[in-house]
Write a protein that holds these residues in place. Structure first.
Motif, mmCIF file in Angstrom:
data_model
loop_
_atom_site.group_PDB
_atom_site.id
_atom_site.type_symbol
_atom_site.label_atom_id
_atom_site.label_comp_id
_atom_site.label_asym_id
_atom_site.label_seq_id
_atom_site.Cartn_x
_atom_site.Cartn_y
_atom_site.Cartn_z
ATOM 1 N N VAL A 428 0.831 -1.203 0.000
ATOM 2 C CA VAL A 428 0.000 0.000 0.000
ATOM 3 C C VAL A 428 0.868 1.257 0.000
ATOM 4 C CG1 VAL A 428 -1.740 1.298 1.304
ATOM 5 C CG2 VAL A 428 -1.927 -1.183 1.085
ATOM 6 N N THR A 429 2.053 1.165 0.616
ATOM 7 C CA THR A 429 3.019 2.262 0.573
ATOM 8 C C THR A 429 4.359 1.698 0.116
ATOM 9 O OG1 THR A 429 3.592 1.946 2.906
ATOM 10 C CG2 THR A 429 1.886 3.555 2.401
ATOM 11 N N GLY A 430 4.936 2.321 -0.916
ATOM 12 C CA GLY A 430 6.147 1.774 -1.496
ATOM 13 C C GLY A 430 7.434 2.503 -1.168
ATOM 14 N N GLU A 431 7.459 3.835 -1.305
ATOM 15 C CA GLU A 431 8.725 4.537 -1.131
ATOM 16 C C GLU A 431 8.607 5.929 -0.517
ATOM 17 O OE1 GLU A 431 10.625 5.645 -4.819
ATOM 18 O OE2 GLU A 431 8.708 5.955 -5.820
ATOM 19 N N HIS A 432 7.411 6.466 -0.407
ATOM 20 C CA HIS A 432 7.264 7.833 0.093
ATOM 21 C C HIS A 432 7.107 7.899 1.602
ATOM 22 C CE1 HIS A 432 5.551 9.002 -4.113
ATOM 23 N NE2 HIS A 432 6.862 8.990 -4.088
ATOM 24 N N GLY A 433 6.907 6.754 2.231
ATOM 25 C CA GLY A 433 6.637 6.744 3.651
ATOM 26 C C GLY A 433 5.146 6.884 3.944
ATOM 27 N N ILE A 434 4.834 6.935 5.231
ATOM 28 C CA ILE A 434 3.448 7.025 5.698
ATOM 29 C C ILE A 434 3.164 8.408 6.267
ATOM 30 C CG2 ILE A 434 1.788 6.117 7.377
ATOM 31 C CD1 ILE A 434 3.270 3.409 7.141
ATOM 32 N N GLY A 435 4.072 8.877 7.113
ATOM 33 C CA GLY A 435 3.910 10.198 7.687
ATOM 34 C C GLY A 435 2.619 10.344 8.469
#
Length: 480
Positions: A428-435
């Protein structure tokens, strides 16, 4: 001794927002210029039980560097090179402070290794991204097909804990958590978005630059032709012993239109030819290695593209770092102009933030992935720009809302896609992070094992719950 901590006043408002346009608030801010100053600030915060949000270049798009109360520690002034060395195997090591950005890092590497052409492989197209920010998200960049994630090129780091204590973290050191889980200690920091401590120094691994570098942009009149081209490459990627495909990036028509709209003020790309109105999809391929073998790969790619309907006379084919950088800048323009669109819409409604996907679906064809996203947008009545890492089915769909109603529809669609990705065991999240932003948008749909790991790391390494509150695992975000 100079003043280190400043009250949060109007002059510092730019440090309450990042590229996602997610905004926050804080009571104070600091700009340390050394590890000792980091320690001094943290001792004050620790005594007063004030949470700390770590910032670098603020190029993130998930709100991870945006404070929600407490103190902001901005590391942009910690941008020096501490040391460098060339090893016998031809690789290099350079020790830097976390605030150095990619553009300055590249210059410093060139100056330090004049006789040996080296580079740091992680290559997010945003050159103002900092080494610390890249480490905090374990960013991968467009050439990860060949080089892999940032973790591979971070040998060690110095980590300052909330009480000011400094520890050195190296690859191979093990950390045993209360649950019995054992992880590499450096992985307790990399990709964890600052929730386990602040990096004051990183030692990076450098590789010899490839002898040659080419970039080719293929244009397709129909989106399905671009999809077919990528699907063929996924099944039959041309190979050579001393050259390889480093990147395969997709850019859709909406992205191209946004780039063309702003092209006149984008220095690196304003001299590139205009793209024909009939073009619906673009696939950018980057090749690294020996020149003669790159040429063989390029010929094979050209033949495949022709079979899929791409006119070789219309392709942009360049070689050398300077010209390839222009095509990379064009690819970065897809992300940059999507952000500019949101900035414009926010003038009418500040509730609107960036809505972009970062999902990876490995068990579908690229064509089906692209079709699924396009159809979903059509059914929802939404506009979006679509670009990203085509070979991994890792597309970034940036919703382009006209108003808050569209914004809410965009959130609903992203949640629908996230549920589908989870069902297919994708990411669901690949490389930008969750934050903080994605934690809100994707509540209940994030990877449960990853959230559990981060929660355990937080409890073990930040018992006082000081660092980057609200990132990844949520929790209380304001002061105590």
């Amino acid at each position: 001794m100079r003043q280190l901590i400043f009250p949060m006043k109007e002059q510092y408002e730019e440090f309450l927002i990042d590229e996602s346009k997610f905004s926050g608030f804080a009571e104070s801010i600091s700009f340390p210029e050394s590890e000792e100053e980091i320690q001094e600030v943290l001792r004050t915060m620790n005594e007063e039980h004030i949470p700390v949000t770590i910032q670098g270049g603020k190029t993130g798009i998930t709100g991870a560097a945006v404070p929600e109360g407490g103190h902001v520690m901005n590391l942009s002034r910690m941008n020096k090179v501490k040391s460098s060395v060339l090893l016998k195997d031809g690789t290099g090591r350079i020790t830097v402070e976390p605030g150095i950005n990619l553009m300055d890092l590249s210059r410093e590497i060139a100056a330090a290794f004049r006789k040996n052409s080296l580079f740091w492989p992680p290559d997010p197209t945003e050159t103002s991204a900092t080494a610390g920010g890249i480490a905090a998200t374990n960013a991968q960049g467009i050439s990860r097909l060949l080089y892999g994630p940032a973790r591979t090129y971070i040998e060690s780091l110095r980590l300052v804990k909330s009480d000011g204590q400094v520890i050195t973290v190296e690859k191979g050191q093990k950390l045993t958590l209360p649950s019995g889980r054992v992880i590499d200690r450096i992985d307790a920091v990399l990709g964890k978005e600052g929730i386990t401590g602040v990096m004051s120094e990183l030692t990076l691994k450098l590789l010899p630059k490839p002898a040659g570098i080419w970039g080719i942009a293929f244009f397709f009149v129909q989106t399905k032709e671009a999809g077919r081209f990528v699907d063929i490459l996924r099944q039959h990627m041309p190979e050579c012993e001393n050259a390889a495909v480093a990147a395969v990036e997709y850019i859709d028509r909406t992205s191209m239109d946004l780039i063309e709209k702003h092209k006149g003020v984008m220095t690196k790309i304003k001299e590139l030819p205009d793209i024909g109105e009939e073009t619906e999809g673009m696939v950018y391929v980057e090749l690294h290695g020996e020149e003669d073998e790159i040429e063989l790969l390029a010929e094979s790619l050209m033949e495949t593209a022709m079979v899929c309907g791409s006119d070789p006379d219309e392709a942009w084919a360049v070689s050398g770092e300077t010209d390839v950088e222009k095509l990379r800048a064009f690819r970065h323009g897809a992300a940059e102009t999507a952000n500019l669109y949101i900035e414009e819409v926010r003038r009418n409604d500040e509730r609107i933030t960036k809505l972009g996907t970062d999902m990876v679906i490995s068990d579908m064809s690229f064509s089906d992935t692209l079709c699924n996203m396009t159809e979903g947008l059509k059914q929802a009545g939404l506009k979006a720009s679509i670009f990203g890492h085509a070979l991994e089915n890792h597309l970034h769909v940036n919703i382009l809302p006209d108003d808050h109603d569209d914004y809410e529809k965009g959130i609903a669609l992203i949640r629908k896609w996230a549920a589908q990705v989870r069902e297919r065991h994708g990411q669901v999240t690949g490389e930008h992070g969750i934050g903080k932003l994605k934690l809100r948008i994707l509540d209940g749909l994030l990877s449960k094992p990853y959230i559990e790991l981060c929660t355990e790391l937080k409890e073990e390494l930040d018992a006082g719950f000081v660092w980057n509150r609200g990132n990844i695992i949520g929790g209380k975000a304001g002061g105590v």
